[in-house]
Write a protein that holds these residues in place. Structure first.
Motif, PDB file in Angstrom:
ATOM      1  N   ASP A 111      26.588  80.474 130.842  1.00 24.18           N
ATOM      2  CA  ASP A 111      27.589  81.334 131.476  1.00 24.18           C
ATOM      3  C   ASP A 111      28.828  80.554 131.894  1.00 24.18           C
ATOM      4  O   ASP A 111      29.940  81.068 131.888  1.00 24.18           O
ATOM      5  CB  ASP A 111      26.979  82.042 132.686  1.00 24.18           C
ATOM      6  N   LYS A 112      28.652  79.282 132.256  1.00 24.61           N
ATOM      7  CA  LYS A 112      29.800  78.479 132.674  1.00 24.61           C
ATOM      8  C   LYS A 112      30.718  78.147 131.505  1.00 24.61           C
ATOM      9  O   LYS A 112      31.888  77.851 131.695  1.00 24.61           O
ATOM     10  CB  LYS A 112      29.312  77.193 133.346  1.00 24.61           C
ATOM     11  N   LEU A 113      30.184  78.195 130.294  1.00 27.00           N
ATOM     12  CA  LEU A 113      30.989  77.898 129.121  1.00 27.00           C
ATOM     13  C   LEU A 113      31.541  79.151 128.461  1.00 27.00           C
ATOM     14  O   LEU A 113      32.665  79.160 127.985  1.00 27.00           O
ATOM     15  CB  LEU A 113      30.162  77.118 128.085  1.00 27.00           C
ATOM     16  N   ASN A 114      30.744  80.200 128.422  1.00 27.11           N
ATOM     17  CA  ASN A 114      31.082  81.344 127.575  1.00 27.11           C
ATOM     18  C   ASN A 114      31.136  82.682 128.305  1.00 27.11           C
ATOM     19  O   ASN A 114      31.205  83.725 127.657  1.00 27.11           O
ATOM     20  CB  ASN A 114      30.064  81.449 126.426  1.00 27.11           C
ATOM     21  N   ASP A 115      31.089  82.672 129.628  1.00 25.30           N
ATOM     22  CA  ASP A 115      31.213  83.916 130.388  1.00 25.30           C
ATOM     23  C   ASP A 115      30.197  84.951 129.908  1.00 25.30           C
ATOM     24  O   ASP A 115      30.517  86.118 129.674  1.00 25.30           O
ATOM     25  CB  ASP A 115      32.639  84.468 130.254  1.00 25.30           C
ATOM     26  N   THR A 116      28.943  84.552 129.767  1.00 26.02           N
ATOM     27  CA  THR A 116      27.936  85.438 129.192  1.00 26.02           C
ATOM     28  C   THR A 116      27.546  86.579 130.126  1.00 26.02           C
ATOM     29  O   THR A 116      27.070  87.621 129.659  1.00 26.02           O
ATOM     30  CB  THR A 116      26.676  84.641 128.803  1.00 26.02           C
ATOM     31  N   LEU A 117      27.732  86.412 131.433  1.00 21.89           N
ATOM     32  CA  LEU A 117      27.429  87.517 132.338  1.00 21.89           C
ATOM     33  C   LEU A 117      28.377  88.689 132.093  1.00 21.89           C
ATOM     34  O   LEU A 117      27.974  89.853 132.093  1.00 21.89           O
ATOM     35  CB  LEU A 117      27.524  87.060 133.791  1.00 21.89           C
ATOM     36  N   ASN A 118      29.648  88.385 131.845  1.00 21.15           N
ATOM     37  CA  ASN A 118      30.614  89.428 131.526  1.00 21.15           C
ATOM     38  C   ASN A 118      30.278  90.068 130.182  1.00 21.15           C
ATOM     39  O   ASN A 118      30.389  91.291 130.007  1.00 21.15           O
ATOM     40  CB  ASN A 118      32.026  88.828 131.500  1.00 21.15           C
ATOM     41  N   ARG A 119      29.845  89.255 129.234  1.00 19.69           N
ATOM     42  CA  ARG A 119      29.431  89.792 127.931  1.00 19.69           C
ATOM     43  C   ARG A 119      28.247  90.746 128.101  1.00 19.69           C
ATOM     44  O   ARG A 119      28.201  91.823 127.502  1.00 19.69           O
ATOM     45  CB  ARG A 119      29.028  88.644 126.991  1.00 19.69           C
ATOM     46  N   TYR A 120      27.296  90.325 128.929  1.00 15.30           N
ATOM     47  CA  TYR A 120      26.103  91.151 129.150  1.00 15.30           C
ATOM     48  C   TYR A 120      26.486  92.523 129.687  1.00 15.30           C
ATOM     49  O   TYR A 120      25.976  93.555 129.224  1.00 15.30           O
ATOM     50  CB  TYR A 120      25.162  90.436 130.121  1.00 15.30           C
ATOM     51  N   GLU A 121      27.384  92.553 130.661  1.00 13.75           N
ATOM     52  CA  GLU A 121      27.791  93.822 131.262  1.00 13.75           C
ATOM     53  C   GLU A 121      28.488  94.724 130.244  1.00 13.75           C
ATOM     54  O   GLU A 121      28.263  95.935 130.217  1.00 13.75           O
ATOM     55  CB  GLU A 121      28.689  93.560 132.465  1.00 13.75           C
ATOM     56  N   LYS A 122      29.348  94.156 129.399  1.00 10.99           N
ATOM     57  CA  LYS A 122      30.060  94.967 128.403  1.00 10.99           C
ATOM     58  C   LYS A 122      29.110  95.493 127.335  1.00 10.99           C
ATOM     59  O   LYS A 122      29.202  96.653 126.921  1.00 10.99           O
ATOM     60  CB  LYS A 122      31.172  94.138 127.756  1.00 10.99           C
ATOM     61  N   LEU A 123      28.189  94.636 126.888  1.00 12.56           N
ATOM     62  CA  LEU A 123      27.242  95.069 125.863  1.00 12.56           C
ATOM     63  C   LEU A 123      26.256  96.100 126.427  1.00 12.56           C
ATOM     64  O   LEU A 123      25.824  97.019 125.721  1.00 12.56           O
ATOM     65  CB  LEU A 123      26.482  93.860 125.305  1.00 12.56           C
ATOM     66  N   HIS A 124      25.920  95.957 127.689  1.00 13.63           N
ATOM     67  CA  HIS A 124      24.981  96.868 128.334  1.00 13.63           C
ATOM     68  C   HIS A 124      25.530  98.296 128.361  1.00 13.63           C
ATOM     69  O   HIS A 124      24.761  99.270 128.359  1.00 13.63           O
ATOM     70  CB  HIS A 124      24.687  96.389 129.751  1.00 13.63           C
ATOM     71  N   GLN A 125      26.857  98.431 128.359  1.00 14.50           N
ATOM     72  CA  GLN A 125      27.488  99.751 128.434  1.00 14.50           C
ATOM     73  C   GLN A 125      27.577 100.443 127.077  1.00 14.50           C
ATOM     74  O   GLN A 125      27.886 101.625 127.004  1.00 14.50           O
ATOM     75  CB  GLN A 125      28.889  99.609 129.037  1.00 14.50           C
ATOM     76  N   MET A 126      27.310  99.724 125.985  1.00 13.58           N
ATOM     77  CA  MET A 126      27.401 100.313 124.649  1.00 13.58           C
ATOM     78  C   MET A 126      26.170 101.150 124.342  1.00 13.58           C
ATOM     79  O   MET A 126      25.069 100.854 124.808  1.00 13.58           O
ATOM     80  CB  MET A 126      27.519  99.209 123.588  1.00 13.58           C
ATOM     81  N   ASP A 127      26.366 102.203 123.528  1.00 15.99           N
ATOM     82  CA  ASP A 127      25.198 102.940 123.048  1.00 15.99           C
ATOM     83  C   ASP A 127      24.627 102.208 121.843  1.00 15.99           C
ATOM     84  O   ASP A 127      25.191 101.226 121.354  1.00 15.99           O
ATOM     85  CB  ASP A 127      25.551 104.389 122.715  1.00 15.99           C
ATOM     86  N   ASP A 128      23.497 102.686 121.327  1.00 18.53           N
ATOM     87  CA  ASP A 128      22.802 101.971 120.258  1.00 18.53           C
ATOM     88  C   ASP A 128      23.644 101.875 118.988  1.00 18.53           C
ATOM     89  O   ASP A 128      23.615 100.858 118.291  1.00 18.53           O
ATOM     90  CB  ASP A 128      21.476 102.672 119.940  1.00 18.53           C
ATOM     91  N   ASP A 129      24.391 102.935 118.668  1.00 17.92           N
ATOM     92  CA  ASP A 129      25.219 102.902 117.460  1.00 17.92           C
ATOM     93  C   ASP A 129      26.328 101.859 117.577  1.00 17.92           C
ATOM     94  O   ASP A 129      26.618 101.128 116.618  1.00 17.92           O
ATOM     95  CB  ASP A 129      25.840 104.282 117.201  1.00 17.92           C
TER      96      ASP A 129
END
Length: 799
Positions: free
Chosen positions: A388-406
């Motif tokens: 997370d300190k290198l690639n901001d993966t927590l922010n990525r997780y939140e954005k991906l979590h909001q996507m539907d399966d398609d």
């Protein structure tokens, strides 16, 4: 027996240092070992700042355009006994392939004309492999449409195709899956003179590279293997690389190993050779896609991963040494035939300067990379790509979590640089691993590792860590990442990060001393220090190739100076640094992706004399600690002022007095620019006095030891400051190489308590005894001149 009759060697250097920074320390090692073995060396290089040393090991440096014409001119005038092209870039092999028959009296070391030419001529490469029963993808290049369609019928779809124009440029590969797409491609009329090149598509195959070394007696050894996590179809440098290749079982590994060694024998490669493979694990189809008979980015990566000194071994094999009878620095013997045993995993992860998603494919998009080591795939993923300190993966997780399966599936079939995060989210939603492997081409072991990471991340996020799972969690390298800060507060011995040696060299290489370490989880500590006081050099994440070059150069000069001044150097950073031979045994290198070493008390506080920090920002603790010296570039002043005559200087200050050891002078003459390094002695007394007074006024309130970079513009008959920064900027290499005063060593001596002479004269402040001067024209062409040559440029050009 070493090849006889070779005394003078011409080394072909890289053409573009910004794109070939991985070769810089390899080039340094090569020159150093040749120097120790008693050979005289000349290097031809376009930009001498790529050398990390101007003339320390080279008897002659030729600053010229690196091309066949200039190589021939040098051979005709100076008659070297041999040419060494294998530490240059691809251009060096191209030059050698074009010199066949023109330098018959000069030996070519490492790779002959045919092997060099085969790296460029696809037809020749394929023909040679077919002759020797080596697996290769059949290929056609033709302007006959009937011949092309007949070939496609014989191999079937899918295929890839491109146009090759008469100027040797190409259109880039196009994926073609059916006859309709083929007809559309053939209907394009880009050029009447273009040939169409077609071969079977291997998109989706797994990609591996095997690096072998071979001597002239046909003894070979496998030094290391690299696996691309992402399949073929994604650029090699945009993929997550893992060494050793863990998805190959022993039979597949031995099969590819034998192919790699046979290829080196077929092309009579002496030295290092990297062979790239495409492998389909469903059908067991295997193809050799290319080979690189020289040092490269892969060999640099493997040199760190395996602790095997590939650059040194390669050049000694080029000279005719036998693989099991090599010599390292200080005269120690080395058995290069013993293949390294790796008890850990080393990975290189691409880095992007932006946090946004970037679609990845055949073209390279990444800006840099970072290397991490560990004992499991989960650990290196957590330290690198999922850090997370290198690639901001927590922010990525939140954005991906909001996507539907398609929406998520679209990210799976059209990969981006968030691919591993996307797959973790897909696994969280119970996508089947076999389906994900089928769609992405990523092998199952990596998907299983991602599943393990997902399960442990849930434990950490929900704060469900207990005695039953804490050891497993920490063993996956999750300490310090995102929500796992909770681990840092626990006293359990399992949670303590320790330093482990990269013991990747087999036991009969015990004379080869290595001081490479990486942070991992466990309850023991392999790190040992001498009784000498230490200077810690902390290095940050690298975000551009120019920064890497600066960092390599500054680190090397710092370590040399620290050792020469009687202290022990410890290099601590998120990206490991593989030091040149000269200082490999006097610097301890520790890869610390979370910067945790300073909190573990593994180095006795009383032995740390000073800390030199490369980071852009310091912690509050560092700011209050007068032992910490920040040498990264920090802005102080900036004024927007344009002028035809400008100047850049470096100032070294002890907090009271200062010296100006290097001046870079720049002048626009019409549309052409001239930049002259080490211009100190060509300045007038008036210029020196004016600049000295300006610097004195600007630094009046600064009383710290540091280096400062001043930029001046000449306007209305006066020098005016346009920019001031502290620390080491990109000019440091040119300043250091152009000046007879060693800037970095001077800084270290000041840090150790020395001071400049008070009330120095202006001439003493600008003192520089350099006799060679580097001139850059239009920021591209480099030439070296003596003092008379510079005076002539001044009188002829600067009227």
């Amino acid at each position: 027996m070493v090849t006889s009759g070779i005394h003078n060697i011409l080394i072909i250097g890289p053409t573009n240092s910004d794109k070939n920074v991985d070769l810089s320390t390899a080039l340094y090692d090569t020159a150093e070992i040749l120097h120790q073995l008693g050979y005289k060396t000349t290097i031809m290089v376009e930009n001498p700042t790529a050398l990390l040393s101007s003339s320390e090991f080279f008897d002659k440096v030729v600053v010229e355009k690196v091309n066949g014409e200039n190589i021939l001119d040098y051979v005709d005038n100076f008659h070297p006994d041999a040419i060494l092209p294998t530490v240059g870039d691809k251009n060096a092999l191209g030059i050698i392939s074009g010199l066949n028959g023109k330098i018959s009296s000069t030996n070519v070391l490492g790779t002959d004309y045919f092997a060099s030419l085969a790296t460029f001529k696809r037809e020749m490469f394929i023909s040679k492999l077919n002759e020797n029963d080596l697996p290769v993808i059949n290929f056609i290049s033709s302007d006959d449409e009937k011949e092309l369609y007949d070939f496609i019928r014989s191999i079937g779809f899918p295929i890839i195709a491109r146009r090759r124009f008469s100027n040797r440029h190409s259109s880039g590969w196009t994926n073609i899956n059916n006859l309709f797409e083929l007809d559309n491609f053939m209907a394009l009329e880009d050029s009447q003179s273009a040939k169409i090149e077609i071969e079977r598509s291997i998109r989706g195959f797994s990609e591996y590279s095997f690096t072998v070394v071979r001597d002239r007696f046909d003894n070979s050894a496998l030094i290391g293997t690299i696996e691309d996590v992402e399949p073929i179809g994604i650029h090699h440098l945009d993929s997550n690389l893992v060494s050793p290749a863990i998805s190959l079982n022993d039979s597949k590994l031995q099969k590819l190993r034998n192919f790699a060694m046979k290829l080196a024998r077929v092309f009579d490669v002496v030295g290092a050779c990297t062979v790239h493979f495409a492998y389909n694990h469903k059908t067991n189809e295997c193809y050799i896609t290319e080979f690189i008979p020289r040092l490269s980015e892969e060999t640099k990566f493997l040199e760190y991963a395996t602790s095997y000194p590939l650059a040194t071994v390669s050049v000694e094999l080029n000279l005719g040494y036998q693989l099991d009878k090599l010599q390292l620095d200080s005269g120690s013997s080395f058995n290069g035939a013993s293949e390294p045993f790796m008890d850990h995993i080393t990975s290189r992860f691409p880095q992007w300067n932006t946090t946004d998603q970037r679609y990845i494919g055949p073209s390279k998009t990444s800006d840099s990379s970072i290397i991490v080591s560990g004992f499991s795939i989960e650990e290196v993923f957590n330290k690198g790509a999922l850090n997370d300190k290198l690639n901001d993966t927590l922010n990525r997780y939140e954005k991906l979590h909001q996507m539907d399966d398609d929406q998520l599936f679209e990210k799976i079939i059209h990969p981006t640089n968030w691919m591993l995060d996307v797959l973790i989210e897909a696994i969280r939603r119970d996508f089947e691993l076999s389906v994900l492997s089928e769609v992405t081409g990523i092998n199952i072991p990596y998907l299983v590792a991602l599943k393990n990471i997902k399960e442990n991340s849930a434990i950490i996020r929900d704060d469900e860590i207990d005695e039953n799972n804490i050891e497993n969690v920490v063993g996956m390298g999750v300490k310090g990442i995102g929500y796992s800060k909770v681990l840092l507060d626990r006293d359990d011995v399992v949670t303590r990060t320790v330093v482990k040696s990269k013991k990747s060299v087999s036991v009969n290489m015990d004379k080869l001393q290595q001081q490479n370490y990486f942070l991992t989880s466990g309850i023991s500590n392999d790190l040992e220090f001498t009784d000498r006081n230490k200077i810690i050099v902390r290095s940050p994440i690298i975000t551009s190739k120019k920064n890497i070059m600066v960092r390599q150069f500054v680190l090397m000069q710092l370590v040399k100076s620290i050792n020469q001044n009687g202290l022990e150097a410890v290099i601590l950073g998120r990206e490991p640094w593989n030091s040149p031979l000269e200082i490999r045994n006097v610097a301890v290198e520790i890869a610390d992706p979370h910067m945790e070493l300073q909190h573990l008390n593994l180095i006795q506080e009383k032995t740390i004399f000073k800390i030199i920090d490369f980071s852009q920002t310091l912690s509050d603790e560092d700011t209050e600690n007068n032992r910490v010296f920040q040498i990264s570039t920090q802005p102080i002043k900036s004024v927007d002022l344009k002028a035809d005559t400008t100047m850049r200087i470096i100032v070294v200050s002890d907090g009271t007095s200062f010296s100006i050891p290097s001046v870079i002078f720049r002048k626009m003459v019409g549309e052409r620019s001239y930049e002259i390094s080490a211009f100190n002695n060509f300045l007038t007394d008036t210029d020196k006095s004016e600049i000295t007074n300006i610097v004195k006024n600007e630094l009046e309130d600064s009383h710290q030891i540091n280096t400062y970079n001043f930029e001046f513009a000449y306007s209305h008959d006066h020098w005016m400051v346009t920019k001031i920064t502290s620390g080491m900027n990109q000019d440091i290499i040119r300043h250091e190489l152009a000046s007879s005063v060693h800037v970095i060593d001077t800084l270290v001596k000041l840090i150790l308590g020395n001071n400049f002479q008070a009330d120095m004269t202006v001439d003493q402040i600008f003192k520089n005894d350099d006799e060679d001067f580097l001139v850059t024209t239009n920021d591209q062409k480099f030439n070296s001149y003596d003092a008379k040559g510079i005076q002539k440029i001044i009188s002829d050009k600067f009227k």
